[in-house]
Design an enzyme around this catalytic site. Structure first.
Site, PDB file in Angstrom:
ATOM      1  CB  THR A 133      39.068  44.251  37.188  1.00 44.50           C
ATOM      2  OG1 THR A 133      39.520  42.816  37.827  1.00 44.50           O
ATOM      3  CG2 THR A 133      37.792  43.806  36.369  1.00 44.50           C
ATOM      4  CG  ASP A 134      43.339  41.327  38.106  1.00 41.02           C
ATOM      5  OD1 ASP A 134      42.348  41.177  38.338  1.00 41.02           O
ATOM      6  OD2 ASP A 134      44.412  40.718  38.934  1.00 41.02           O
ATOM      7  CD  GLU A 135      38.071  39.189  39.263  1.00 42.37           C
ATOM      8  OE1 GLU A 135      37.128  38.527  38.909  1.00 42.37           O
ATOM      9  OE2 GLU A 135      38.131  39.842  40.327  1.00 42.37           O
ATOM     10  CE1 TYR A 159      33.418  43.346  38.567  1.00 36.74           C
ATOM     11  CE2 TYR A 159      35.024  41.753  38.905  1.00 36.74           C
ATOM     12  CZ  TYR A 159      34.623  43.119  38.766  1.00 36.74           C
ATOM     13  OH  TYR A 159      35.601  44.009  39.201  1.00 36.74           O
ATOM     14  CE  LYS A 163      35.082  46.977  36.179  1.00 36.20           C
ATOM     15  NZ  LYS A 163      34.706  48.233  36.566  1.00 36.20           N
TER      16      LYS A 163
HETATM   17  P1  NAD Z   1      31.931  48.285  45.603  1.00 37.85           P
HETATM   18  O1  NAD Z   1      31.039  47.141  45.285  1.00 37.85           O
HETATM   19  O2  NAD Z   1      32.544  48.339  46.978  1.00 37.85           O
HETATM   20  O3  NAD Z   1      31.254  49.686  45.151  1.00 37.85           O
HETATM   21  C1  NAD Z   1      30.605  49.884  44.325  1.00 37.85           C
HETATM   22  C2  NAD Z   1      29.914  51.301  44.435  1.00 37.85           C
HETATM   23  O4  NAD Z   1      29.079  51.636  43.119  1.00 37.85           O
HETATM   24  C3  NAD Z   1      28.869  51.237  45.482  1.00 37.85           C
HETATM   25  O5  NAD Z   1      29.009  52.387  46.141  1.00 37.85           O
HETATM   26  C4  NAD Z   1      27.597  51.122  44.693  1.00 37.85           C
HETATM   27  O6  NAD Z   1      26.397  51.955  45.539  1.00 37.85           O
HETATM   28  C5  NAD Z   1      27.969  51.907  43.444  1.00 37.85           C
HETATM   29  N1  NAD Z   1      26.885  51.645  42.394  1.00 37.85           N
HETATM   30  C6  NAD Z   1      26.570  50.496  41.976  1.00 37.85           C
HETATM   31  N2  NAD Z   1      25.842  50.590  40.765  1.00 37.85           N
HETATM   32  C7  NAD Z   1      25.601  51.896  40.588  1.00 37.85           C
HETATM   33  C8  NAD Z   1      24.828  52.674  39.538  1.00 37.85           C
HETATM   34  N3  NAD Z   1      24.327  51.882  38.698  1.00 37.85           N
HETATM   35  N4  NAD Z   1      25.027  54.036  39.606  1.00 37.85           N
HETATM   36  C9  NAD Z   1      25.697  54.369  40.580  1.00 37.85           C
HETATM   37  N5  NAD Z   1      26.432  53.967  41.639  1.00 37.85           N
HETATM   38  C10 NAD Z   1      26.571  52.664  41.562  1.00 37.85           C
HETATM   39  O7  NAD Z   1      33.159  47.967  44.364  1.00 37.85           O
HETATM   40  P2  NAD Z   1      34.852  48.304  44.644  1.00 37.85           P
HETATM   41  O8  NAD Z   1      35.385  47.157  45.230  1.00 37.85           O
HETATM   42  O9  NAD Z   1      34.939  49.691  45.464  1.00 37.85           O
HETATM   43  O10 NAD Z   1      35.109  48.493  42.998  1.00 37.85           O
HETATM   44  C11 NAD Z   1      35.041  49.917  42.539  1.00 37.85           C
HETATM   45  C12 NAD Z   1      35.477  49.527  40.945  1.00 37.85           C
HETATM   46  O11 NAD Z   1      36.954  49.253  40.930  1.00 37.85           O
HETATM   47  C13 NAD Z   1      34.730  48.860  40.327  1.00 37.85           C
HETATM   48  O12 NAD Z   1      34.604  49.317  38.947  1.00 37.85           O
HETATM   49  C14 NAD Z   1      35.610  47.279  40.203  1.00 37.85           C
HETATM   50  O13 NAD Z   1      35.314  46.790  39.143  1.00 37.85           O
HETATM   51  C15 NAD Z   1      37.024  48.028  40.227  1.00 37.85           C
HETATM   52  N6  NAD Z   1      37.986  47.226  40.807  1.00 37.85           N
HETATM   53  C16 NAD Z   1      37.984  46.600  42.001  1.00 37.85           C
HETATM   54  C17 NAD Z   1      38.809  45.648  42.587  1.00 37.85           C
HETATM   55  C18 NAD Z   1      38.672  45.061  44.021  1.00 37.85           C
HETATM   56  O14 NAD Z   1      39.392  44.179  44.214  1.00 37.85           O
HETATM   57  N7  NAD Z   1      37.658  45.313  44.652  1.00 37.85           N
HETATM   58  C19 NAD Z   1      39.692  45.418  41.781  1.00 37.85           C
HETATM   59  C20 NAD Z   1      40.099  45.897  40.571  1.00 37.85           C
HETATM   60  C21 NAD Z   1      38.988  46.660  40.062  1.00 37.85           C
HETATM   61  P1  TYD Z   2      36.745  37.938  46.111  1.00 37.55           P
HETATM   62  O1  TYD Z   2      37.111  38.549  47.256  1.00 37.55           O
HETATM   63  O2  TYD Z   2      35.437  37.431  45.918  1.00 37.55           O
HETATM   64  O3  TYD Z   2      37.549  38.402  44.796  1.00 37.55           O
HETATM   65  P2  TYD Z   2      37.606  37.890  43.285  1.00 37.55           P
HETATM   66  O4  TYD Z   2      36.647  36.753  43.008  1.00 37.55           O
HETATM   67  O5  TYD Z   2      37.157  39.018  42.519  1.00 37.55           O
HETATM   68  O6  TYD Z   2      39.035  37.293  43.092  1.00 37.55           O
HETATM   69  O7  TYD Z   2      37.558  36.364  46.160  1.00 37.55           O
HETATM   70  C1  TYD Z   2      39.095  36.197  46.335  1.00 37.55           C
HETATM   71  C2  TYD Z   2      39.391  34.843  46.101  1.00 37.55           C
HETATM   72  O8  TYD Z   2      38.882  34.086  47.308  1.00 37.55           O
HETATM   73  C3  TYD Z   2      38.647  34.060  44.964  1.00 37.55           C
HETATM   74  O9  TYD Z   2      39.736  33.056  44.545  1.00 37.55           O
HETATM   75  C4  TYD Z   2      37.443  33.502  45.486  1.00 37.55           C
HETATM   76  C5  TYD Z   2      37.962  33.034  47.137  1.00 37.55           C
HETATM   77  N1  TYD Z   2      36.801  32.775  48.004  1.00 37.55           N
HETATM   78  C6  TYD Z   2      36.627  31.962  48.747  1.00 37.55           C
HETATM   79  O10 TYD Z   2      37.447  30.886  48.873  1.00 37.55           O
HETATM   80  N2  TYD Z   2      35.584  31.985  49.645  1.00 37.55           N
HETATM   81  C7  TYD Z   2      34.877  33.001  49.696  1.00 37.55           C
HETATM   82  O11 TYD Z   2      33.858  32.996  50.782  1.00 37.55           O
HETATM   83  C8  TYD Z   2      34.754  34.187  49.171  1.00 37.55           C
HETATM   84  C9  TYD Z   2      33.910  35.222  49.071  1.00 37.55           C
HETATM   85  C10 TYD Z   2      36.105  34.312  48.116  1.00 37.55           C
END
Ligand code: NAD
Ligand code: TYD
Length: 357
Positions: A133-135, A159, A163
């Site tokens: 992630t960019d975070e 989080y 990461k």
């Molecule tokens: P998500 O929470 O939707 O999915 C995570 C999955 O991992 C779930 O299916 C869960 O059951 C599984 N999981 C959790 N713990 C586990 C374990 N111990 N063993 C096996 N499986 C396990 O997450 P996402 O949004 O799909 O993100 C996927 C990846 O991409 C993550 O690594 C996240 O850090 C990264 N990422 C997400 C975003 C975003 O915007 N969602 C952006 C950049 C990077």
């Molecule tokens: P989120 O989808 O949780 O992603 P991340 O925190 O990983 O960026 O949140 C996106 C943005 O929206 C973040 O600035 C927090 C804000 N947010 C709200 O304002 N209200 C909410 O209920 C949630 C879930 C997020």
């Protein structure tokens, strides 16, 4: 032909990736390992269940013997590692699970893959793609340049710290053992199959059920949004052309304030949905107490992947948000069961409300 292990493939991005990969490369073997936590949903993969080249295994990435069996038994050459605890708000409430899965789980997976790669005499074509992630880069001020691959890490939430820890381990395994790892750092994704707790699905669903729309702080925090399908295409390009030991930033060039995202979703729902419980939807917007340590701004400079690997995003934020709203409108049967008692308990705790109201 690849033999791919997708960790976390029942989650949001992982399941979109499985759809992309199985659709694009039907001869490849794809094994999903997923613990099916609250965020994992096997229904996301229903289209591939029963297909000859697809296998789903319920299991934890911290389980070394399971990983050894899968890597050796399936002769895996490629790992695409999505499995993680992924929600910042939950990491503030319950950080331990984030350290366990994101740090210990990634370490366990790296060790298992290293042993497997050694046992096969270190083939050149093996890859460990770590999806991050960019975070990890922390928070930007309003006029600071976007994150690039050399921006120092400065994570601010449990989080992003977990990461960052996993990214450091993946990097170290390349430098120490020559394990062919690659790291991608992507901005906020949105699109189909995203669990209701994240900003965009939460707002879509709350509009549809007539619940308030909780906007943290002043609503002016900025995220750089990328449609999930574009992220999956980027991972595909990184797997085919990316170099081991490198990291690639992936972003949409779409910096938007949260309040503008929420207002756009309200307008789209007002236009597309029939019989909304509250109309206009913007009447549901409620500013609530800010998230502790809330990062102000993320922005990604993705010129490296664009220039070196030829990837660029294809879905505009206007089109992507419209498609996403339509998907949540048409998939009530997907998200309704996810508003479970566990979800309601999390919601009450996080938003300090008596009910999901
Ligand atoms: P998500 O929470 O939707 O999915 C995570 C999955 O991992 C779930 O299916 C869960 O059951 C599984 N999981 C959790 N713990 C586990 C374990 N111990 N063993 C096996 N499986 C396990 O997450 P996402 O949004 O799909 O993100 C996927 C990846 O991409 C993550 O690594 C996240 O850090 C990264 N990422 C997400 C975003 C975003 O915007 N969602 C952006 C950049 C990077
Ligand atoms: P989120 O989808 O949780 O992603 P991340 O925190 O990983 O960026 O949140 C996106 C943005 O929206 C973040 O600035 C927090 C804000 N947010 C709200 O304002 N209200 C909410 O209920 C949630 C879930 C997020």
């Amino acid at each position: 032909m690849r033999r791919v292990l997708v960790t976390g493939g029942a989650g949001f991005i992982g399941s979109n990736f499985v759809h992309h990969w199985c659709g694009s490369y039907p001869d490849d073997r794809v094994i999903v390992v997923d613990a099916l936590t609250y965020a994992g949903n096997r229904n996301n993969l229903a289209a591939w269940e029963g297909k000859e080249n697809f296998r789903f295994v319920k299991g934890d990435i911290c389980d070394r013997s399971l990983l050894d069996d899968l890597l050796g038994g399936e002769n895996i050459d490629t790992i695409v590692h999505f499995a993680a605890e992924s929600h910042v708000d939950r990491s503030i409430l319950t950080p331990g699970a984030f350290i366990q899965t994101n740090v210990v789980g990634t370490f366990t997976l790296l060790e298992a893959f290293r042993q497997h790669w050694l046992s096969r005499n270190q083939p050149d074509n093996y890859r460990f793609l770590h999806v991050s992630t960019d975070e990890v880069y922390g928070s930007l001020s309003a006029d600071a340049p976007a994150f690039c691959e050399t921006t120092p890490y400065a994570p601010n939430s449990p989080y992003s710290a977990s990461k960052a820890g996993s990214d450091h381990l993946v990097r170290a395994y390349y430098h120490t053992y020559n394990l062919p790892t690659i790291i991608t750092n992507c901005s906020n994704n949105y699109g189909p199959y995203q669990f209701p707790e994240k900003l965009i699905p939460l707002m879509c669903i709350n509009i549809l059920i007539g619940k308030s729309l909780p906007v943290y702080g002043d609503g002016c925090n900025i995220r750089d949004w990328l449609y999930v399908g574009d992220h999956c295409r980027a991972l595909d390009v990184v797997l085919s052309k990316g170099l081991p030991g490198e990291n690639y930033n992936i972003g949409g060039n779409n910096e938007v304030k949260n309040i503008d995202i929420v207002r756009t979703l309200c307008d789209l729902m007002d236009e597309l949905a029939e019989n909304l419980p509250v109309s206009p939807s913007q009447n549901l917007i409620t500013f609530v107490t800010d998230r502790p340590g809330h990062d102000r701004r993320y922005a990604i400079n993705s010129s490296k992947i664009q220039n070196q690997l030829g990837w660029s995003p294809s879905v505009t934020i206007t089109e992507g948000l419209r498609q996403t709203v339509i998907w949540y409108l048409n998939h009530r049967q997907w998200w309704e069961p996810l508003l479970s008692e566990e979800y309601q308990a999390y919601y009450r705790q996080n938003y300090r409300v008596a009910t999901l109201s």
